[in-house]
Design a protein around this motif. Structure first.
Motif, PDB file in Angstrom:
ATOM      1  N   MET A 116      -7.507  -1.622 -12.631  1.00  0.00           N
ATOM      2  CA  MET A 116      -6.829  -2.907 -12.431  1.00  0.00           C
ATOM      3  C   MET A 116      -7.192  -3.504 -11.080  1.00  0.00           C
ATOM      4  N   GLU A 117      -7.124  -4.832 -11.007  1.00  0.00           N
ATOM      5  CA  GLU A 117      -7.312  -5.559  -9.747  1.00  0.00           C
ATOM      6  C   GLU A 117      -5.977  -6.174  -9.364  1.00  0.00           C
ATOM      7  N   ALA A 118      -5.781  -6.337  -8.064  1.00  0.00           N
ATOM      8  CA  ALA A 118      -4.546  -6.940  -7.567  1.00  0.00           C
ATOM      9  C   ALA A 118      -4.818  -7.532  -6.194  1.00  0.00           C
ATOM     10  N   VAL A 119      -3.841  -8.247  -5.689  1.00  0.00           N
ATOM     11  CA  VAL A 119      -3.909  -8.796  -4.351  1.00  0.00           C
ATOM     12  C   VAL A 119      -2.726  -8.255  -3.546  1.00  0.00           C
ATOM     13  N   VAL A 120      -3.040  -7.803  -2.332  1.00  0.00           N
ATOM     14  CA  VAL A 120      -2.005  -7.372  -1.398  1.00  0.00           C
ATOM     15  C   VAL A 120      -1.774  -8.553  -0.472  1.00  0.00           C
ATOM     16  N   LYS A 121      -0.562  -9.094  -0.498  1.00  0.00           N
ATOM     17  CA  LYS A 121      -0.214 -10.209   0.386  1.00  0.00           C
ATOM     18  C   LYS A 121       0.626  -9.654   1.524  1.00  0.00           C
ATOM     19  N   THR A 122       0.272 -10.031   2.740  1.00  0.00           N
ATOM     20  CA  THR A 122       1.011  -9.557   3.900  1.00  0.00           C
ATOM     21  C   THR A 122       1.208 -10.680   4.895  1.00  0.00           C
ATOM     22  N   ARG A 123       2.284 -10.570   5.646  1.00  0.00           N
ATOM     23  CA  ARG A 123       2.552 -11.510   6.731  1.00  0.00           C
ATOM     24  C   ARG A 123       3.489 -10.852   7.726  1.00  0.00           C
ATOM     25  N   MET A 124       3.330 -11.249   8.976  1.00  0.00           N
ATOM     26  CA  MET A 124       4.270 -10.809   9.983  1.00  0.00           C
ATOM     27  C   MET A 124       5.521 -11.659   9.797  1.00  0.00           C
ATOM     28  N   SER A 125       6.649 -11.010   9.591  1.00  0.00           N
ATOM     29  CA  SER A 125       7.878 -11.771   9.349  1.00  0.00           C
ATOM     30  C   SER A 125       8.635 -12.066  10.631  1.00  0.00           C
ATOM     31  N   SER A 126       8.577 -11.156  11.621  1.00  0.00           N
ATOM     32  CA  SER A 126       9.295 -11.405  12.878  1.00  0.00           C
ATOM     33  C   SER A 126       8.887 -10.393  13.935  1.00  0.00           C
ATOM     34  N   ILE A 127       9.170 -10.771  15.171  1.00  0.00           N
ATOM     35  CA  ILE A 127       9.070  -9.844  16.300  1.00  0.00           C
ATOM     36  C   ILE A 127      10.460  -9.787  16.895  1.00  0.00           C
ATOM     37  N   GLU A 128      11.025  -8.597  16.938  1.00  0.00           N
ATOM     38  CA  GLU A 128      12.368  -8.402  17.491  1.00  0.00           C
ATOM     39  C   GLU A 128      12.252  -7.422  18.645  1.00  0.00           C
ATOM     40  N   GLY A 129      12.133  -7.951  19.849  1.00  0.00           N
ATOM     41  CA  GLY A 129      11.921  -7.080  21.000  1.00  0.00           C
ATOM     42  C   GLY A 129      10.582  -6.402  20.887  1.00  0.00           C
TER      43      GLY A 129
END
Length: 156
Positions: A91-104
Motif C-alpha cells: 500500500m501507498e500512503a502519505v504521512v502529514k506532519t506539522r509543528m503544532s506548538s512550542i511550549e517553553g
C-alpha cells in the motif's frame, strides 16, 4: 466494516488535516515494514513519522546531521498514537506532519497517516520533543538560532 473507537482526550485535537500547513511525505509499505501476515508492524508508523519530521525540517534548511554536529539533539519525550486502520504490504500512503506548538522547551508535532486519496485514515499521533545538549545531557533552555528561525517559518 470495523466499528470506530471513541476519541480519547489525549488525541482529540488530532483530526484529518484540513489546512495547507502540513508537510507531506509519501511512503510505500515494504515487506520489512510488516509482520508475517503482511500487516504493517505498529513501530513502522512511528519510523515513518520520524522520517517525515526530519524531512520537514530539512525542507526548511535544518539538517538533523548539522544539529548533531552542533551538539544538539531532539529526543521524543512524549508520544501518543491512535491506530485507526491497519495498512498492508504494497500500500501507498502519505504521512502529514506539522509543528503544532512550542511550549517553553517542548516542541509539539501532529501527524496523520492517510491514503493518497485522503479517504482512509490509518494513524493519527502527537509527538513532543525537547532540545538536549548532547555533551552535557541536559535540556537546552534556548533553541539554536537556525532551529528557532526554521520553526518560526513553520508556524507562519
Amino acid at each position: 466494516m470495523q466499528p470506530e473507537l471513541e476519541s480519547t482526550k489525549a488525541i482529540a485535537k488530532s483530526s484529518q488535516p484540513t489546512d495547507a500547513k502540513w508537510f507531506e511525505y509519501l511512503i510505500r509499505v515494504q515487506p520489512h515494514h510488516t509482520d508475517y501476515s503482511g500487516t504493517v508492524w505498529h513501530g513502522s508508523y512511528i519510523i515513518w513519522m520520524e522520517e517525515a519530521r526530519v524531512e520537514c525540517l530539512r525542507s526548511l534548511g535544518v539538517n538533523f546531521a548539522d544539529l548533531v554536529a552542533l551538539g544538539c539533539d531532539l529526543p521524543v519525550v512524549e508520544l501518543t498514537v491512535r491506530y485507526h486502520r491497519s495498512m498492508q504490504m504494497g500500500m501507498e500512503a502519505v504521512v502529514k506532519t506539522r509543528m503544532s506548538s512550542i511550549e517553553g522547551v517542548r516542541i509539539n508535532w501532529d501527524y496523520c497517516i492517510q491514503s493518497l486519496d485522503e479517504q482512509e485514515i490509518y494513524v493519527t499521533a502527537q509527538v513532543t520533543l525537547v532540545t538536549v545538549d548532547r555533551e552535557k545531557g541536559k535540556i537546552m533552555r534556548q533553541l539554536p538560532p537556525s532551529v528557532k528561525d526554521a520553526l518560526i517559518r513553520l508556524s507562519v
